[in-house]
Design an enzyme around this catalytic site. Structure first.
Site, PDB file in Angstrom:
ATOM      1  N   GLY A   1       0.811  -1.208   0.000  1.00 37.24           N
ATOM      2  CA  GLY A   1       0.000   0.000   0.000  1.00 37.24           C
ATOM      3  C   GLY A   1       0.844   1.258   0.000  1.00 37.24           C
TER       4      GLY A   1
ATOM      5  N   ARG B   1      -7.068  -3.278  -4.399  1.00 35.36           N
ATOM      6  CA  ARG B   1      -6.902  -2.349  -3.291  1.00 35.36           C
ATOM      7  C   ARG B   1      -7.348  -0.948  -3.700  1.00 35.36           C
ATOM      8  NH1 ARG B   1      -1.787  -3.348   0.519  1.00 35.36           N
ATOM      9  NH2 ARG B   1      -3.292  -2.304   1.892  1.00 35.36           N
TER      10      ARG B   1
ATOM     11  N   SER C   1      -5.560   5.786   5.764  1.00 33.54           N
ATOM     12  CA  SER C   1      -4.803   6.998   6.096  1.00 33.54           C
ATOM     13  C   SER C   1      -3.701   7.254   5.080  1.00 33.54           C
ATOM     14  CB  SER C   1      -4.195   6.872   7.496  1.00 33.54           C
ATOM     15  OG  SER C   1      -3.224   5.832   7.529  1.00 33.54           O
TER      16      SER C   1
ATOM     17  N   GLU D   1      -3.327  -2.777  12.080  1.00 27.80           N
ATOM     18  CA  GLU D   1      -2.411  -3.832  11.652  1.00 27.80           C
ATOM     19  C   GLU D   1      -2.333  -4.961  12.669  1.00 27.80           C
ATOM     20  OE1 GLU D   1      -0.183  -4.334   8.862  1.00 27.80           O
ATOM     21  OE2 GLU D   1      -1.629  -2.982   7.963  1.00 27.80           O
TER      22      GLU D   1
ATOM     23  N   HIS E   1      -7.113  -4.428   2.665  1.00 23.13           N
ATOM     24  CA  HIS E   1      -5.669  -4.650   2.813  1.00 23.13           C
ATOM     25  C   HIS E   1      -5.224  -5.785   1.893  1.00 23.13           C
ATOM     26  CE1 HIS E   1      -4.668  -2.341   6.766  1.00 23.13           C
ATOM     27  NE2 HIS E   1      -5.435  -1.632   5.957  1.00 23.13           N
TER      28      HIS E   1
ATOM     29  N   ARG F   1      -9.259  -8.930   5.400  1.00 14.24           N
ATOM     30  CA  ARG F   1      -8.778  -9.569   6.613  1.00 14.24           C
ATOM     31  C   ARG F   1      -9.907 -10.007   7.540  1.00 14.24           C
ATOM     32  NH1 ARG F   1      -3.351  -5.866   7.828  1.00 14.24           N
ATOM     33  NH2 ARG F   1      -1.978  -7.074   6.449  1.00 14.24           N
TER      34      ARG F   1
END
Length: 437
Positions: A101, A129, A176, A319, A346, A350
């Protein structure tokens, strides 16, 4: 025969089961987030910069290669000290983002100021993504970018030299990194950049604070006094020596081992002050039954062998979700984890992946729009699919400490951020001591 060998699927990795309390001292490579930001800032600086103790892993190697493709001199021969000698941004070029990313969201703003067309593409899942928000913002600031029909990879960024910049309003609730990608390049825009966020809260706020702090450390004038507004004045960044902190996200599975086994794990080299969300993570580990302390020897986590469930908003430490979810599956009470809807975008979705794999081991898992509800049940060994996601492999390794018979489909995906992970983990479980140099 060589071609057949190259396409053969990876062999499952038996996750080691701990026969005793883990007592380990670990020295991990540098933070991926800090290494990536230092590379980008250094490429825009007025003189050479050095990165002490950077992370050498797939994501950061791809970042360095992407900068080289656009004309930068980036030396990564010395594992302990990388050197960036900034040069004019050039094109045409091609940037392989892999599944990173940071690469796909930090480098397009630089490519837009290069001297030619720069193409971006990566692994198959990288095309899923989200990137549309960043592309729209850069186009509004004067760039010209062509993207795939869905607004993602592959991209063609038509570099045209200096861009005017100005004000732009975006919804950064998906990542972000959309804001960071704009801010990191903002000093080189003719008029600087003002980014306004409108929408649900921006996730991973500590990473945004890291971006702002590192820009200021390089001499940028950044005003973030107004919530959800970041203003960066134009000006040349200063080359400097960056000292990269150990990677906190990479340390989490090792800290989790202390909780699972009732042992002690110390991460060497941890600074007194950190740009990473150490306080948020310390609070989570404490609530789950761990004792966390920072001393001259490093950051230490001690466990009792009992893990408590919790209700927590993980938006600042998203994360950590896979490893925290693994701990919740081993806890003594149910858990509710929320605030992480964005991690569906991600390396894999996830939340769906965790629900599927934890359920296959016997846990009771309910998938929420922005998180998971996990009720512990007796777990059994089974194949744990990683989906090419390093954090999923970390979760499987943590579960394997207490659950015999877990086989991880592709532990090699941990090379994304910590190539040494399988060896370090096996050494820690087998001998009680793990040292990564």
């Amino acid at each position: 025969m060589a071609n057949l060998m190259a396409t053969r699927p990876p062999q499952p990795w038996p996750a080691p089961t701990a026969g005793r309390a883990v007592e380990a001292t670990v020295r991990l490579p540098g933070s991926k987030s800090m290494t990536a930001r230092a590379l980008v800032i250094s490429a825009l600086a007025d003189r050479p910069s050095t990165l002490g103790h950077p992370l050498r892993a797939r994501d950061t190697e791809l970042m360095a290669a992407g900068l080289r493709a656009m004309g930068q001199q980036v030396s990564t021969l010395d594992d302990e000290r990388w050197v960036v000698r900034p040069q004019p941004l050039t094109g045409p070029a091609h940037v392989d983002v892999g599944l990173a990313g940071t690469v796909m969201r930090f480098l397009p703003a630089l490519a837009a100021q290069s001297g030619g067309a720069v193409t971006f593409d990566g692994d198959p899942h990288a095309r899923k993504r989200p990137l549309g928000t960043l592309i729209g913002a850069l186009n509004a600031l004067g760039a010209r970018i062509e993207s795939a029909p869905g607004g993602g990879l592959p991209l063609v960024v038509h570099g045209a030299g200096a861009l005017p910049g100005g004000e732009v309003t975006i919804d950064a609730s998906a990542s972000s990194q959309f804001v960071s990608g704009l801010l990191l390049a903002a000093p080189s825009f003719t008029n600087g950049v003002v980014v306004r966020h409108q929408g649900p809260p921006v996730p991973s706020a500590p990473h945004l604070r890291m971006t702002v702090e590192m820009l200021r450390a390089a001499g940028a004038a950044v005003d973030d006094a107004t919530p959800n507004v970041w203003s960066v004045a134009p000006g040349r960044l200063a080359g400097r020596a960056w000292e990269i902190e150990p990677d906190l996200s990479g340390a989490l599975p090792f800290f989790a081992a202390a909780l699972v086994t009732g042992g002690r794990v110390t991460l060497l080299g941890w600074p007194r002050g950190s740009a990473q969300p150490v306080d948020a993570l310390r609070e989570l580990l404490h609530r789950m039954g761990g004792e966390v302390s920072l001393g001259t020897g490093g950051l230490t986590v001690r466990g009792t062998g009992k893990i408590h469930g919790l209700t927590a908003d993980l938006s600042e430490v998203s994360e950590s979700t896979p490893v925290i979810a693994a701990l919740c599956a081993l806890a003594d009470s149910p858990s509710r984890l929320t605030g992480v809807a964005h991690i569906r975008g991600h390396e894999t979705d996830r939340l769906a992946a965790l629900a599927r794999e934890l359920s296959a081991l016997g846990a009771e898992v309910t998938e929420l729009p922005d998180g998971l509800e996990i009720t512990p049940r007796p777990l059994r060994g089974a194949t744990f699919t990683t989906y090419d996601d390093h954090r999923m492999a970390h979760a499987a390794a943590v579960l394997g400490l207490a659950v015999p018979g877990i086989e991880v489909t592709d532990v090699a995906c941990t090379a994304k951020t910590l190539p040494e992970f399988p060896a370090l983990w096996s050494s820690m479980v087998g001998s009680g001591t793990a040292m990564g140099e």
